[in-house]
Design an enzyme around this catalytic site. Structure first.
Site, PDB file in Angstrom:
ATOM      1  N   TYR A 144      -2.250   0.066  -0.967  1.00  0.00           N
ATOM      2  CA  TYR A 144      -0.880   0.130  -1.484  1.00  0.00           C
ATOM      3  C   TYR A 144      -0.186   1.392  -0.987  1.00  0.00           C
ATOM      4  O   TYR A 144       0.959   1.345  -0.513  1.00  0.00           O
ATOM      5  CB  TYR A 144      -0.920   0.101  -3.006  1.00  0.00           C
ATOM      6  CG  TYR A 144       0.432   0.066  -3.669  1.00  0.00           C
ATOM      7  CD1 TYR A 144       1.129  -1.128  -3.806  1.00  0.00           C
ATOM      8  CD2 TYR A 144       1.007   1.225  -4.187  1.00  0.00           C
ATOM      9  CE1 TYR A 144       2.370  -1.163  -4.429  1.00  0.00           C
ATOM     10  CE2 TYR A 144       2.243   1.195  -4.815  1.00  0.00           C
ATOM     11  CZ  TYR A 144       2.923  -0.002  -4.930  1.00  0.00           C
ATOM     12  OH  TYR A 144       4.149  -0.034  -5.541  1.00  0.00           O
ATOM     13  N   LYS A 148       3.171   1.615   1.470  1.00  0.00           N
ATOM     14  CA  LYS A 148       4.428   2.240   1.071  1.00  0.00           C
ATOM     15  C   LYS A 148       4.751   3.445   1.961  1.00  0.00           C
ATOM     16  O   LYS A 148       5.919   3.658   2.329  1.00  0.00           O
ATOM     17  CB  LYS A 148       4.361   2.662  -0.400  1.00  0.00           C
ATOM     18  CG  LYS A 148       4.265   1.486  -1.363  1.00  0.00           C
ATOM     19  CD  LYS A 148       5.464   0.550  -1.260  1.00  0.00           C
ATOM     20  CE  LYS A 148       5.468  -0.511  -2.333  1.00  0.00           C
ATOM     21  NZ  LYS A 148       6.657  -1.392  -2.278  1.00  0.00           N
TER      22      LYS A 148
END
Length: 239
Positions: A144, A148
């Site tokens: 994750y 990002k």
């Protein structure tokens, strides 16, 4: 900030931040093209929102959805997901799920949007929703965080390449945002309290907080903001 006469494409518009953004933009006069994989979520958004059902994890569906959306003035890349895995437990399936939605889908949608804007004479804005997880290390967020942080790097490149066409590109990095799923995940005081203590404002974000910040960045009041990564974190990254 009103958006009468403007059109905006919002991915991940069925739930959470995307839904709050679709509702906010519609309430401020924009014509919203809402993309989500769940038709019932789209149908409940209201009359100013045109829904497109698509599984954005499939590149072909993402491109088809953007083609169906057509030319718009604004784009919000809000579709996102997470699979909680540590580095030592990381799986190919988990990696593909997170990177496909959080990074590849955002790039595909930005590409399609930019092509139509340039063909229409330029102008417009893109907001990429990222996360403070791209700036600080959180357990079980390795992919994750990479997705990002990758989108934030891509935001800077987009701003450089699209600026000559009058297209602004900004990343917004929220802290923990209390969507329905996140509220349940952070309900345990043993998990919540140490994180909350690191927020000088003493609170997490609500989906509506993020939506209002997206509206600001899409507006003409942000006319010279491009290539930036703006935290929406109650001071978390400052201390």
């Amino acid at each position: 900030m009103q958006f009468t006469g403007k059109s905006v494409i919002i991915t991940g518009a069925g739930k959470g931040i995307g839904r709050a953004t679709a509702q906010l933009m519609a309430s401020r006069g924009a014509d919203v093209v809402a993309i989500s994989r769940t038709k019932t979520d789209l149908d409940s958004l209201g009359e100013r929102c045109r829904g497109i059902v698509a599984d954005l994890s499939d590149p072909a569906e993402a491109r088809h959805a953007m083609a169906e959306a057509g030319t718009a003035d604004l784009l919000v890349n809000c579709a996102g997901t997470n699979v909680l895995e540590s580095l030592t437990d990381m799986t190919d399936a988990g990696y593909d799920t997170v990177m496909n939605i959080n990074l590849r889908t955002a790039l595909i949608c930005a590409q399609a949007f930019a092509r139509t804007r340039i063909a229409a004479g330029g102008g417009g804005a893109i907001v990429n929703v990222t996360s403070i997880a791209g700036h600080r290390g959180f357990d079980q967020h390795v992919v994750y965080a990479a997705s990002k942080a990758g989108l934030e790097g891509a935001t800077r490149v987009m701003a450089r390449e699209l600026g000559p066409h009058g297209i602004r590109v900004v990343a917004l990095a929220p802290t923990v945002t209390l969507t329905e799923l996140a509220a349940a995940a952070w309900s345990d005081p043993a998990k919540k309290d140490p994180m909350m203590a690191r927020h000088p404002m003493g609170k997490f974000a609500e989906a509506e907080d993020v939506a209002r910040s997206i509206g600001l960045l899409l507006s003409d009041d942000a006319a010279l903001i491009t290539g930036a990564v703006l935290p929406l974190d109650g001071g978390f990254l400052a201390v």
